[in-house]
Design an enzyme around this catalytic site. Structure first.
Site, short mmCIF file in Angstrom:
data_model
loop_
_atom_site.label_atom_id
_atom_site.label_comp_id
_atom_site.label_asym_id
_atom_site.label_seq_id
_atom_site.Cartn_x
_atom_site.Cartn_y
_atom_site.Cartn_z
N THR A 1 0.78 -1.23 0.00
CA THR A 1 -0.10 -0.06 -0.07
C THR A 1 0.92 1.26 -0.10
O THR A 1 1.82 1.31 0.71
CB THR A 1 -0.87 -0.19 1.25
OG1 THR A 1 -1.53 -1.21 1.33
CG2 THR A 1 -1.91 0.96 1.21
N ARG B 1 -26.87 -9.97 34.16
CA ARG B 1 -27.26 -8.52 34.40
C ARG B 1 -29.02 -8.79 34.63
O ARG B 1 -29.46 -9.51 33.61
CB ARG B 1 -26.96 -7.94 32.93
CG ARG B 1 -27.91 -6.71 32.86
CD ARG B 1 -27.44 -5.64 33.71
NE ARG B 1 -27.75 -4.22 33.56
CZ ARG B 1 -27.84 -3.22 34.28
NH1 ARG B 1 -26.95 -3.37 35.35
NH2 ARG B 1 -28.40 -2.36 34.04
N GLN C 1 -24.23 -3.53 22.73
CA GLN C 1 -25.60 -3.17 22.89
C GLN C 1 -26.13 -4.19 24.06
O GLN C 1 -26.82 -3.77 25.05
CB GLN C 1 -26.19 -3.65 21.40
CG GLN C 1 -27.67 -3.21 21.50
CD GLN C 1 -28.09 -1.60 21.48
OE1 GLN C 1 -26.96 -0.92 21.06
NE2 GLN C 1 -29.02 -1.06 21.81
N GLU D 1 -5.92 -5.97 4.02
CA GLU D 1 -5.98 -6.80 3.20
C GLU D 1 -6.94 -7.18 2.33
O GLU D 1 -7.85 -7.92 1.83
CB GLU D 1 -5.80 -8.21 3.85
CG GLU D 1 -4.35 -8.39 4.86
CD GLU D 1 -3.74 -9.68 4.89
OE1 GLU D 1 -4.04 -10.66 4.02
OE2 GLU D 1 -3.07 -9.78 5.83
N SER E 1 -14.08 -4.69 2.34
CA SER E 1 -15.17 -5.31 2.32
C SER E 1 -15.87 -5.18 0.73
O SER E 1 -16.14 -5.98 0.12
CB SER E 1 -16.10 -5.37 3.40
OG SER E 1 -15.81 -5.75 4.51
N1 CAA Z 1 -4.66 -14.77 -8.52
C1 CAA Z 1 -3.78 -14.98 -9.73
N2 CAA Z 1 -3.90 -13.93 -10.72
C2 CAA Z 1 -4.83 -12.96 -10.51
C3 CAA Z 1 -5.46 -12.67 -9.19
C4 CAA Z 1 -5.52 -13.65 -8.47
N3 CAA Z 1 -6.19 -14.03 -7.21
N4 CAA Z 1 -6.37 -11.65 -9.22
C5 CAA Z 1 -6.29 -10.78 -10.17
N5 CAA Z 1 -4.90 -11.75 -11.02
C6 CAA Z 1 -4.58 -11.35 -12.21
C7 CAA Z 1 -5.47 -11.28 -13.46
O1 CAA Z 1 -5.87 -12.37 -14.01
C8 CAA Z 1 -4.92 -10.17 -14.37
O2 CAA Z 1 -4.12 -10.98 -15.22
P1 CAA Z 1 -3.58 -10.25 -16.56
O3 CAA Z 1 -2.42 -9.30 -16.39
O4 CAA Z 1 -2.85 -11.64 -17.41
O5 CAA Z 1 -4.53 -9.91 -17.44
C9 CAA Z 1 -4.09 -9.36 -13.54
O6 CAA Z 1 -3.90 -9.90 -12.24
C10 CAA Z 1 -5.00 -7.73 -13.17
O7 CAA Z 1 -6.23 -8.17 -12.53
P2 CAA Z 1 -7.41 -7.38 -12.44
O8 CAA Z 1 -7.82 -6.78 -13.79
O9 CAA Z 1 -8.49 -8.00 -11.78
O10 CAA Z 1 -6.75 -5.99 -11.52
P3 CAA Z 1 -7.34 -4.63 -10.94
O11 CAA Z 1 -6.29 -3.78 -11.23
O12 CAA Z 1 -8.73 -4.74 -11.37
O13 CAA Z 1 -7.31 -5.04 -9.36
C11 CAA Z 1 -8.33 -5.80 -7.18
C12 CAA Z 1 -8.01 -6.05 -8.74
C13 CAA Z 1 -8.88 -7.08 -6.80
C14 CAA Z 1 -8.95 -4.53 -6.93
C15 CAA Z 1 -6.74 -5.81 -6.63
O14 CAA Z 1 -6.01 -4.59 -7.08
C16 CAA Z 1 -7.08 -5.81 -5.05
O15 CAA Z 1 -6.92 -6.94 -4.45
N6 CAA Z 1 -6.87 -4.61 -4.28
C17 CAA Z 1 -6.90 -4.68 -2.86
C18 CAA Z 1 -5.40 -4.59 -2.35
C19 CAA Z 1 -5.21 -5.13 -0.88
O16 CAA Z 1 -5.91 -5.98 -0.59
N7 CAA Z 1 -4.53 -4.40 -0.49
C20 CAA Z 1 -3.94 -4.66 0.87
C21 CAA Z 1 -2.80 -4.43 1.49
S1 CAA Z 1 -1.69 -5.50 2.41
C22 CAA Z 1 -2.42 -5.28 4.09
O17 CAA Z 1 -3.46 -4.69 4.24
C23 CAA Z 1 -1.75 -5.84 5.40
C24 CAA Z 1 -1.24 -4.99 6.44
O18 CAA Z 1 -0.12 -5.10 6.50
C25 CAA Z 1 -2.13 -4.04 6.97
#
Ligand code: CAA
Length: 391
Positions: free
Chosen positions: A126, A267, A335, A362, A365
């Protein structure tokens, strides 16, 4: 055959984690929450008894537990305190991409480091301008001879302040969108600057920081997989770690249900314990159903991975449902406690604050719903290589 019976080993593992949560986490959880300090002592003990780095393959000195095993552990620890559990489990998130795509040398060195002594690693995806929209990241990695030079800023990094190494995603081809991102292992040095420790609403015992890479040089062999494969590595990592987050959400909700149930029997209002009133009984029933279904969805999403199958939609179902349920169940627990639920002296206030992050990190929702909608409208079952869990 569908069989939800745990093996004796799994029952023992769950008991070990529960005992640890009861004796080492719960007694200190509210103090660490109040101060927002780093519970190093708890981590040291967890490392000693084998509750950290449970995902590391045996070949690199770890116990190589299954994804389901990891979820059993995470539910119990999170029942104790999800903030402590988030930091305790963060090595799993950082090292999942290494297990998936690292070279033998990198795995030996960096996974070995985590197992040998208490050390920390962080997952750096991120950025201030790139949260849900991963591919809009701006961190750059430029190849210079036998090195990559990394520049950029990552935020909301769990354990960022304490990490010895980082899994960092950066653009290697800035014009190629998600196909121009690569993943790297970056050991900490003086060019890695920890800018800010966040002061959070909940999970205050976990460390969350901003990490900036200023001309940070790493050997070229610290790339994970091939150049420009980073986006897929990140998505495959999240498929593996979201069941663990769902398990943590289940643990929070279960704790809230237990507190609310016990309180409702004590309670007295209108001459009887409030548990005798149907209004409370129905709330308790709905809370219990949500805990039960969260656990079922979590286990299924983990078992698919253990069987070497794709689990993209199932891990989003589990993460979305368990996270939203944890928020609802903890709100209902407050509640049931009435006005006392709003007071810090009572336990459910912390649980409600802790639950909120489950709907955010991660993948929010809303992002889980996006994945579910896409996979429902256009199913794409990705077969997963067998790899160990990420507790
Ligand atoms: N497994 C394998 N490949 C995948 C996949 C998966 N689960 N999901 C997508 N892909 C591939 C697709 O097939 C596509 O492949 P091609 O290049 O061959 O076309 C490529 O990835 C792009 O996929 P999308 O078009 O679906 O990509 P997008 O830009 O629309 O994004 C999204 C998809 C689901 C929104 C993604 O960006 C996402 O998961 N966003 C959320 C990010 C996230 O969870 N961040 C959390 C950070 S970590 C954290 O929070 C932990 C901490 O320490 C606090």
């Amino acid at each position: 055959m569908v069989d939800f019976t745990l093996t004796d080993e799994q029952k023992n593992l769950r008991e070990l984690a529960h005992d640890f949560a009861e004796k080492e986490i719960r007694p200190v959880a509210w103090e660490y929450d109040k101060d927002g300090t780093w519970p190093e002592d708890v981590f040291r003990k967890a490392h000693e008894v084998g509750l950290m780095n449970t995902h590391v393959p045996e070949a690199y000195g770890g116990p190589e537990l299954s994804y389901l095993d990891g979820c059993l552990i995470e539910e119990e620890l999170s029942w104790g305190c999800s903030g402590i559990t988030t930091s305790l489990g963060a090595n799993g998130l950082a090292s999942a991409p290494v297990i998936l795509a690292g070279s033998e040398e990198i795995k030996k060195r960096y996974l070995g480091m985590l197992v040998e002594e208490l050390t920390y690693a962080s997952f750096c995806l991120t950025e201030p301008g790139a949260g849900s929209d991963v591919s809009s990241m701006r961190t750059r990695a430029v190849r210079k001879g036998d090195k990559y030079v990394i520049n950029g800023q990552k935020c909301f990094i769990t354990n960022g302040t304490y990490a010895d190494w980082y899994t960092v995603y950066a653009k290697t081809d800035p014009d190629a969108g998600h196909r121009g991102i690569s993943a790297f292992v970056v050991p900490r040095d003086e060019t890695v600057v920890i800018d800010k420790k966040e002061d959070k609403m909940g999970q205050r015992a976990s460390n969350t920081a901003t990490v900036t890479f200023n001309d940070t040089e790493i050997p070229a062999d610290h790339i994970l997989g091939e150049e420009n494969q980073g986006f897929k590595i990140a998505m495959m990592t999240l498929d593996r770690t979201r069941p663990g987050v769902a398990a943590m959400a289940t643990g929070i909700a279960r704790a809230a249900l237990e507190y609310a149930t016990a309180y409702s029997k004590e309670r007295v209002q209108f001459g009887v314990p409030i548990a005798m009133h149907q209004a409370i009984q129905f709330m308790i029933a709905d809370m219990a159903t949500k805990v039960h279904l969260s656990r079922l969805a979590t286990w299924q999403s983990a078992v698919l991975l253990d069987n070497g199958m794709g689990n993209t939609i199932e891990s989003s179902h589990a993460k979305r449902f368990a996270a939203d349920s944890a928020m609802e169940v903890t709100t209902d627990a407050v509640q049931v406690y009435g006005g006392y639920g709003f007071i810090k002296e009572y336990p459910v206030e912390k649980l409600m604050r802790d639950a909120k992050i489950m709907q955010l990190y991660e993948g929010t929702s809303q992002i889980q719903r996006l994945v579910i909608a896409r996979e429902t409208l256009l199913p794409r079952r990705v077969e997963q290589p067998q790899a160990a869990a990420t507790a």
